[in-house]
Design an enzyme around this catalytic site. Sequence first.
Site, PDB file in Angstrom:
ATOM      1  N   GLY A   1       0.845  -1.193   0.000  1.00 33.60           N
ATOM      2  CA  GLY A   1       0.000   0.000   0.000  1.00 33.60           C
ATOM      3  C   GLY A   1       0.876   1.236   0.000  1.00 33.60           C
ATOM      4  O   GLY A   1       1.619   1.480   0.958  1.00 33.60           O
TER       5      GLY A   1
ATOM      6  N   LYS B   1      -6.109   0.173   9.902  1.00 30.55           N
ATOM      7  CA  LYS B   1      -6.955   0.262  11.091  1.00 30.55           C
ATOM      8  C   LYS B   1      -8.404   0.075  10.696  1.00 30.55           C
ATOM      9  O   LYS B   1      -8.839   0.663   9.702  1.00 30.55           O
ATOM     10  CB  LYS B   1      -6.814   1.642  11.735  1.00 30.55           C
TER      11      LYS B   1
ATOM     12  N   ALA C   1      -0.710   7.302   2.013  1.00 27.10           N
ATOM     13  CA  ALA C   1      -0.051   8.213   2.947  1.00 27.10           C
ATOM     14  C   ALA C   1       0.788   7.453   3.969  1.00 27.10           C
ATOM     15  O   ALA C   1       1.975   7.722   4.170  1.00 27.10           O
ATOM     16  CB  ALA C   1      -1.101   9.067   3.652  1.00 27.10           C
TER      17      ALA C   1
ATOM     18  N   LYS D   1     -11.063   5.335  17.884  1.00 23.00           N
ATOM     19  CA  LYS D   1     -10.711   6.751  18.015  1.00 23.00           C
ATOM     20  C   LYS D   1     -11.228   7.559  16.810  1.00 23.00           C
ATOM     21  O   LYS D   1     -11.485   8.754  16.940  1.00 23.00           O
ATOM     22  CB  LYS D   1      -9.204   6.933  18.254  1.00 23.00           C
TER      23      LYS D   1
HETATM   24  N1  LIG Z   1      -2.690   8.672   7.351  1.00 28.41           N
HETATM   25  C1  LIG Z   1      -2.288   8.422   8.580  1.00 28.41           C
HETATM   26  O1  LIG Z   1      -1.780   9.311   9.255  1.00 28.41           O
HETATM   27  C2  LIG Z   1      -2.431   7.034   9.169  1.00 28.41           C
HETATM   28  C3  LIG Z   1      -1.764   6.792  10.347  1.00 28.41           C
HETATM   29  C4  LIG Z   1      -1.833   5.542  10.898  1.00 28.41           C
HETATM   30  C5  LIG Z   1      -2.592   4.575  10.270  1.00 28.41           C
HETATM   31  N2  LIG Z   1      -3.286   4.837   9.147  1.00 28.41           N
HETATM   32  C6  LIG Z   1      -4.093   3.760   8.551  1.00 28.41           C
HETATM   33  O2  LIG Z   1      -3.401   3.245   7.423  1.00 28.41           O
HETATM   34  C7  LIG Z   1      -4.373   2.779   6.470  1.00 28.41           C
HETATM   35  C8  LIG Z   1      -4.100   3.471   5.145  1.00 28.41           C
HETATM   36  O3  LIG Z   1      -4.303   4.846   5.347  1.00 28.41           O
HETATM   37  P1  LIG Z   1      -3.649   5.955   4.440  1.00 28.41           P
HETATM   38  O4  LIG Z   1      -3.698   7.211   5.196  1.00 28.41           O
HETATM   39  O5  LIG Z   1      -2.349   5.457   3.894  1.00 28.41           O
HETATM   40  O6  LIG Z   1      -4.725   6.024   3.258  1.00 28.41           O
HETATM   41  P2  LIG Z   1      -4.535   6.390   1.729  1.00 28.41           P
HETATM   42  O7  LIG Z   1      -5.897   6.672   1.223  1.00 28.41           O
HETATM   43  O8  LIG Z   1      -3.462   7.396   1.512  1.00 28.41           O
HETATM   44  O9  LIG Z   1      -4.014   5.008   1.090  1.00 28.41           O
HETATM   45  C9  LIG Z   1      -4.849   3.888   1.101  1.00 28.41           C
HETATM   46  C10 LIG Z   1      -4.098   2.670   0.626  1.00 28.41           C
HETATM   47  O10 LIG Z   1      -5.018   1.570   0.639  1.00 28.41           O
HETATM   48  C11 LIG Z   1      -5.201   1.088  -0.681  1.00 28.41           C
HETATM   49  N3  LIG Z   1      -6.614   0.755  -0.868  1.00 28.41           N
HETATM   50  C12 LIG Z   1      -7.686   1.576  -0.694  1.00 28.41           C
HETATM   51  N4  LIG Z   1      -8.827   0.905  -0.968  1.00 28.41           N
HETATM   52  C13 LIG Z   1      -8.453  -0.338  -1.317  1.00 28.41           C
HETATM   53  C14 LIG Z   1      -9.174  -1.498  -1.717  1.00 28.41           C
HETATM   54  N5  LIG Z   1     -10.506  -1.504  -1.789  1.00 28.41           N
HETATM   55  N6  LIG Z   1      -8.487  -2.613  -2.009  1.00 28.41           N
HETATM   56  C15 LIG Z   1      -7.128  -2.630  -1.908  1.00 28.41           C
HETATM   57  N7  LIG Z   1      -6.394  -1.575  -1.537  1.00 28.41           N
HETATM   58  C16 LIG Z   1      -7.047  -0.445  -1.238  1.00 28.41           C
HETATM   59  C17 LIG Z   1      -4.761   2.196  -1.607  1.00 28.41           C
HETATM   60  O11 LIG Z   1      -4.370   1.668  -2.853  1.00 28.41           O
HETATM   61  C18 LIG Z   1      -3.597   2.789  -0.814  1.00 28.41           C
HETATM   62  O12 LIG Z   1      -2.454   2.009  -0.976  1.00 28.41           O
HETATM   63  C19 LIG Z   1      -5.761   3.131   7.033  1.00 28.41           C
HETATM   64  O13 LIG Z   1      -6.324   1.981   7.638  1.00 28.41           O
HETATM   65  C20 LIG Z   1      -5.450   4.200   8.073  1.00 28.41           C
HETATM   66  O14 LIG Z   1      -6.377   4.231   9.121  1.00 28.41           O
HETATM   67  C21 LIG Z   1      -3.191   6.056   8.564  1.00 28.41           C
END
Ligand SMILES: NC(=O)c1ccc[n+]([C@@H]2O[C@H](COP(=O)([O-])OP(=O)(O)OC[C@H]3O[C@@H](n4cnc5c(N)ncnc54)[C@H](O)[C@@H]3O)[C@@H](O)[C@H]2O)c1
Length: 348
Positions: free
Chosen positions: A8, A108, A11, A199
Amino acid sequence: MAKITILGAGAMGSGICTPLINAGWEVRLWGTWLDDHLLDACEAGKPHPRTNVPLAKGVKLYRSADLNKALDGSDVVVMSVASGGVPKVTEMALEGISKAKALWLTSKGFCPDENGKIQLLPEAIRTIAKQKGVTIPPIVAIAGPVKANECAEGKPTATIFGCKDLDVSRKYAREARTEVYCIEATDDETGVEICAPMKNVYAIALGIADGLEEGTGFPHHNLKAATFNQAVKEMSLLGQALGAKPETAYGLAGVGDLEVTGLSGRNKVYGVRIGRGETAKDALAEMERLEQTVEGVPAAGLATTFVEQSAPQIKDQLPLLRAVHEILAGSSLSVVKILSEAVLPKMP
Ligand SMILES: NC(=O)c1ccc[n+]([C@@H]2O[C@H](COP(=O)([O-])OP(=O)(O)OC[C@H]3O[C@@H](n4cnc5c(N)ncnc54)[C@H](O)[C@@H]3O)[C@@H](O)[C@H]2O)c1
């Protein structure tokens, strides 16, 4: 050099590359079929479009078709896709995951199985592996107050690694630590995993309290603080009902992550809209129009069902979860009244 493959390239997947590169890992970042434009930007030397920070130097990028190459010989795999994508990506990467020494999890959320049973993500991943007859390594749940952009930028960050085997969480907490990315280790996987999606639900309530100031012209900080207190209590209670340690919710995974999520981000912004007077439905439509997914909205419904299925004995002790659910369902009562009833102390 130990090898790590992050699944993935959003972000968080890209953000966690910075400390890993600085800690001396060989880092491979695999983009899903939805991530080509993100990898394009990184390859062109532009900032990552989600964090606005350039990807750490030395990260090897892999397109979705190259999953096996990305996983080949990896010591650790990191699941970093949005929760809805976790089952599919787990299935796709199962062979590589089974050969690794650990699976880390920054995703998450809650995950419903085919029978409608709501699971926490580690349980969902283990179920998928079991159904396929595959043995997977220990899971390390990663949580805490980590904004992906600040992590990517190398700003001081505290996080927590939770694995049922404390030696495993300690080992990786040592091996991924840098001067600015500092990691607590716990054996409370459940506690960490409960706080992470809850949260998001509670951050909506904090946003509502903030929005009341915009809507009424008068601050509602007292109500917000009472809401924060109740949110932490509920995360701790729910965790305990499922065997977690009470204190996990009072640390980085609970209080810490709730603070950072309540300061900014989509759940908070959505709550602010409701607090200043938009209906929950209109506010969500506007967020969707702006392509802002609000993770706390589905999480509120899933969490409510999760409690009914897995912790019905404490259902009545989670009034804030019920209040958010009620507000999102479009209750005709004022949000101040609903929140106040949920979070202000009852007559002793
Ligand atoms: N952004 C933050 O600060 C942060 C911090 C800690 C944890 N998280 C968690 O990390 C996870 C990803 O968040 P993010 O901020 O990177 O989001 P993002 O939207 O930037 O990236 C999402 C990722 O998930 C993939 N994805 C989305 N839908 C999908 C699907 N249906 N099938 C397969 N892959 C899919 C996308 O291709 C991408 O790689 C979330 O669960 C988020 O809660 C985010």
